[in-house]
Design a protein around this motif. Structure first.
Motif, mmCIF file in Angstrom:
data_model
loop_
_atom_site.group_PDB
_atom_site.id
_atom_site.type_symbol
_atom_site.label_atom_id
_atom_site.label_comp_id
_atom_site.label_asym_id
_atom_site.label_seq_id
_atom_site.Cartn_x
_atom_site.Cartn_y
_atom_site.Cartn_z
ATOM 1 N N ALA A 101 -15.462 33.245 2.399
ATOM 2 C CA ALA A 101 -15.251 34.238 3.185
ATOM 3 C C ALA A 101 -15.656 33.608 4.638
ATOM 4 O O ALA A 101 -15.086 34.012 5.592
ATOM 5 C CB ALA A 101 -16.244 35.694 2.796
ATOM 6 N N SER B 191 -12.427 34.375 6.722
ATOM 7 C CA SER B 191 -12.477 35.635 7.700
ATOM 8 C C SER B 191 -12.822 34.953 9.031
ATOM 9 O O SER B 191 -12.322 35.744 9.991
ATOM 10 C CB SER B 191 -13.910 36.274 7.432
ATOM 11 O OG SER B 191 -14.988 35.782 7.621
ATOM 12 N N SER C 111 -20.013 36.520 8.248
ATOM 13 C CA SER C 111 -19.929 36.388 6.932
ATOM 14 C C SER C 111 -21.178 35.727 6.353
ATOM 15 O O SER C 111 -21.582 35.927 5.246
ATOM 16 C CB SER C 111 -18.740 35.488 6.677
ATOM 17 O OG SER C 111 -18.130 35.348 5.611
ATOM 18 N N HIS D 28 -19.747 42.582 8.689
ATOM 19 C CA HIS D 28 -19.041 42.365 7.726
ATOM 20 C C HIS D 28 -19.755 42.809 6.380
ATOM 21 O O HIS D 28 -20.920 42.464 6.180
ATOM 22 C CB HIS D 28 -18.791 40.705 7.425
ATOM 23 C CG HIS D 28 -17.844 39.914 8.250
ATOM 24 N ND1 HIS D 28 -17.433 38.884 7.909
ATOM 25 C CD2 HIS D 28 -17.540 40.425 9.275
ATOM 26 C CE1 HIS D 28 -16.483 38.325 8.690
ATOM 27 N NE2 HIS D 28 -16.657 39.391 9.680
ATOM 28 N N TYR E 126 -14.919 43.545 0.487
ATOM 29 C CA TYR E 126 -15.313 42.791 1.550
ATOM 30 C C TYR E 126 -14.548 43.523 2.564
ATOM 31 O O TYR E 126 -13.407 43.760 2.802
ATOM 32 C CB TYR E 126 -14.590 41.408 1.706
ATOM 33 C CG TYR E 126 -15.292 40.535 2.705
ATOM 34 C CD1 TYR E 126 -16.528 39.750 2.151
ATOM 35 C CD2 TYR E 126 -14.941 40.511 3.975
ATOM 36 C CE1 TYR E 126 -17.034 39.075 3.081
ATOM 37 C CE2 TYR E 126 -15.659 39.749 4.832
ATOM 38 C CZ TYR E 126 -16.829 38.898 4.569
ATOM 39 O OH TYR E 126 -17.706 38.140 5.394
#
Lengths: 150, 633
Positions: free
Chosen positions: B109, B113, B128, B539, B551
């Motif tokens: 992630a 992300s 994250s 997040h 998520y």
């Protein structure tokens, strides 16, 4: 010759080019352009007058996260950072989703792209300054000894 | 008691609980905010006016330029009376990082992300990592936290001038003002600048000329200073955007005294520039307000803002949700919520449990069921909370009455709140909870900033909670935030030197190659509360069997670009446009540019890739450059 991953935004690339002042810029990338997957295309950048509004639009795109060869060319040209000779060598990707490997089409095209890069380097001159553009002025003495940058 | 709408109360220990006796307490028909005007009322008003006024225009600005990504604004304008009657904000493209992240190793992630946005090149990676380390129970060593603070101060140093000079600045430049507000130009030539000693421009006309795209001195200088800040980030993190050195539990960089010295030498160059920036963005509102009082209403909306806080106290942060109210209030910028000008909470748990996202007017399906009734402390959370939300894209035809955007509608306590870098100024100034330091002092209604000397002498400056909240104050607030963030960078650098002197070298809880052993197999949740150049960033992570099972990314521009909610409350862009007077000359409707509306929208610094976590429609930006594919030379 200097090889760099220019993954970052076009303004930052233009600033890097200002720092390096290369004689030749060879941009290699894979941006979808509507061609059959695996197509390899070589394009010469031909400078043209760009209106400030167009450059500002390109700078706006660049600083807000878009990354692409044409955007780099436009922004670097607009900010006066592009060398006299700039070439784009592009592979048409089969897919642009996250993956650990290239698509078979891109793998097959990669060697062809590398051949074109080598040809550009050969054209630029063996291990020294870039060869002058056809019909253009010779390299300036201060830059003649600098190796080409890709 | 911070909640006025949600049916939540607190016991004497500060623990939240649902008020008893309310069936289905989170139902949108049971718990409703007070709404002054519904869409039906608004539609009726427009019909009435259209019947007797031929100057009602339906305008679609698609795309709004000089913002990051794809944003369209549809407005109904009454040119005769110089006002907007309706506004709708549309995020027009989608990619959905939440969907991409499902089933992956949580560490992915950080890197995936991060790509949600090309502008905010490091903030998502950090948010994250915060979410993951909370879920994994990793405690970051102090030097790791300090390095993160320094990285993110540098990122703000990149982001704020980029917006002020490259994106919003042209709206106030000579080129634009002479074209769209020609009546202002003679006044600009006459206006003797109060801040000439700091910014160097004698008249407003000189200053406006310096804001001209590409050729203006301020524009060019803005470009140069974004570069210095990027370099500062790279010194610490190796690359920007999308650093590879942000890990759960800290950073993986090798930091030496030389690293700190290099950062220091670049930071030292910024403070003179920062002083000029303040003088410029103080001068612009004063000029416009003096020319026409109506400019105070451009982009005006209620002073209701939200922020997660930013930059941790290295000796307080321990990544634990149970302790988040303690370490949250020790942040350099205090977390909190301001509703109608009043600070109602600074507790991260309140920020969290009051947060909901609605999709009535967005291209998503409403998810069914909720995984969690409470947060890890036992405080109640809504079925609409990010830990319960699922991203279920459902593209459909655009319909103003039904669905019209890819952005969802985040609300806090069912209030419309705004996010922005400037929200940090409000929370920090009002809360007065910042750690003691030499550079920043909160007074309750202002933030005093002591800017160190560079080539120019040391300077004391002060940001005040403004009387009205509008487009000009957003830009002014962002300029002060730039200084604030660089002072945090300086204070963090000094802390790093101190830690080095004490022999601290550890920057991560666990060496990255040993993280595998620490990935839990049971179900865990975490949240990364962090900040972006545009403000609030969270997040929310759910993991099970070592994989991501949910998520959710909520960005500042998701909040600001939000559409109507279930009660017809407008999103912040929509609200601000509706309050904006049309000051531009409308005698020739064919020349109408909507500059007042555009100044409003751009003052939020919209970032649409973040909003819907998009790249572009097909991952392609088409542009024409003059190239030739005909072969060599």
């Amino acid at each position: 010759m200097l090889v760099e991953d220019l993954f970052y935004g076009a303004v930052a690339v233009a600033q890097r080019l200002e720092e390096l002042r290369p004689d030749v810029l060879i941009l290699v990338g894979a941006v979808p352009g509507g061609r059959p997957p695996g197509t390899v295309e070589r394009r010469d950048y031909r400078p043209k007058p760009i209106r400030p509004a167009e450059i500002q639009r390109a700078v706006g795109d660049a600083v807000t996260g878009y990354v692409g060869i044409d955007l780099v060319l436009e922004v670097a040209a607009g900010l006066g950072a592009l060398p006299r000779r700039a070439v784009a060598i592009e592979v048409e990707p089969a897919r642009v989703t996250s993956s650990e490997q290239l698509s078979p089409e891109a793998v097959a095209a990669l060697e062809h792209a590398l051949v074109l890069v080598r040809e550009e380097l050969a054209r630029a001159g063996p291990g020294s300054g870039a060869a002058p553009q056809r019909g253009g002025p010779p390299p300036s003495p201060g830059r003649a000894s600098r190796p080409p940058t890709s | 008691m911070c909640f006025k709408n949600l049916p939540v109360e607190f016991d004497q220990n500060g623990a939240a609980r649902l008020i008893g006796g309310i069936p289905d307490p989170y139902s949108v028909t049971v718990t409703r905010p007070e709404v002054a005007m519904t869409d039906a009322d608004r539609e009726e008003q427009i019909k009435r006016l259209s019947a007797r006024n031929g100057h009602i225009k339906d305008l679609n600005m698609d795309p709004v330029t000089r913002v990051a990504g794809a944003l369209a604004i549809n407005v109904v304008a009454d040119l005769d009376n110089g006002r907007y009657l309706d506004a709708r904000s549309q995020a027009t493209l989608f990619r959905g990082y939440e969907v991409i992240l499902m089933g992956r190793d949580p560490r992915d992630a950080i890197f995936i992300s991060s790509r949600a946005c090309g502008v905010c090149g490091g903030v998502h990676a950090h948010a994250s990592a915060y979410a993951i380390e909370m879920a994994m129970g990793l405690e970051v060593p102090p030097l790791g936290t300090v390095i993160r603070n320094m990285q993110e101060a540098a990122e703000m140093g990149y982001d704020n001038p980029l917006h002020l000079y490259l994106l919003a600045g042209p709206d106030y430049s000579e080129a634009v003002v002479r074209a769209v507000n020609p009546e202002l130009w003679p006044k600009a030539k006459e206006w003797r600048c109060r801040g000439e000693a700091h910014h160097g421009f004698r008249t407003m006309a000189d200053l406006m000329t310096a804001l001209n795209p590409l050729t203006g001195a301020l524009y060019r200088e803005g470009l140069e200073f974004t570069r210095i800040s990027r370099e500062m980030f790279v010194i610490l993190a190796g690359k920007y955007p999308h650093p590879q050195t942000v890990v759960p539990g800290g950073v993986s960089s090798t930091v030496s005294l030389q690293t700190l010295n290099e950062y220091h030498s670049k930071l030292g160059r910024i403070f003179d520039y920062a002083k000029r920036m303040l003088a410029v963005w103080d001068e612009i509102p004063e000029f416009f307000y003096a020319c026409d009082e109506r400019y105070k209403q451009v982009g005006a909306r209620p002073m209701s803002l939200i922020d997660t806080g930013f930059w941790d106290d290295p000796h307080a942060y321990n990544s634990s949700y149970a302790d988040c109210n303690d370490w949250g209030e020790r942040r350099w910028s205090t977390p909190g919520v301001v509703i109608d000008g009043e600070l109602v909470t600074t507790r991260l748990t309140d920020v969290n449990i009051g947060f909901e996202e609605f999709v009535e007017h967005s291209y998503y399906e409403q998810w069914a069921g909720d995984r969690y009734a409470t947060d890890p402390r036992g405080d109640p959370i809504s079925p609409y909370h990010p830990w319960n939300k699922q991203t279920l894209p459902k593209p459909s035809e655009k319909s103003w009455k039904d669905k019209y955007t890819w952005a969802c509608a985040p609300r806090w306590d069912r209030n419309v709140v705004e996010a922005g870098a400037y929200a940090r100024m409000f929370m920090t100034a009002m809360a007065q909870k910042q750690p003691a330091n030499d550079f920043i002092q909160a007074t309750g209604r202002s933030l005093k900033l002591n800017v160190p000397k560079g080539l120019t002498p040391e300077m004391d400056c002060e940001w005040h909670v403004p009387e009205v909240w509008n487009a000009f104050e957003r830009n002014r607030g962002r300029a002060y935030h730039y200084v604030f963030s660089q002072l945090v960078g300086l204070a963090s650098l000094l802390e790093a030197y101190k830690l080095f002197k004490q022999g601290e070298r550890k920057v991560a809880a666990v060496p990255p190659d040993q993280l595998d052993k620490h990935i839990p197999k049971d179900e865990r949740i975490g949240v990364g509360w962090w900040g972006a150049g545009r403000g609030y960033l969270a997040h929310h992570l759910v993991m099970d069997h070592g994989k991501i099972v949910n998520y959710q990314i909520c960005t500042p521009s998701t909040i600001n670009a939000s559409p109507r909610d279930p009660w017809d409350q407008l999103g912040p862009y929509e609200e601000a446009v509706l309050n904006t007077p049309i000051i531009e000359d409308t005698s020739d409707p064919s020349k109408f540019t909507s500059i007042d509306m555009l100044r409003t929208i751009r003052s939020f610094d919209p970032c649409m890739p973040c909003t819907t976590h998009v790249h572009t429609g097909q991952g392609t930006v088409t542009r024409e450059v003059n190239t030739c594919a005909c072969g060599a030379d």
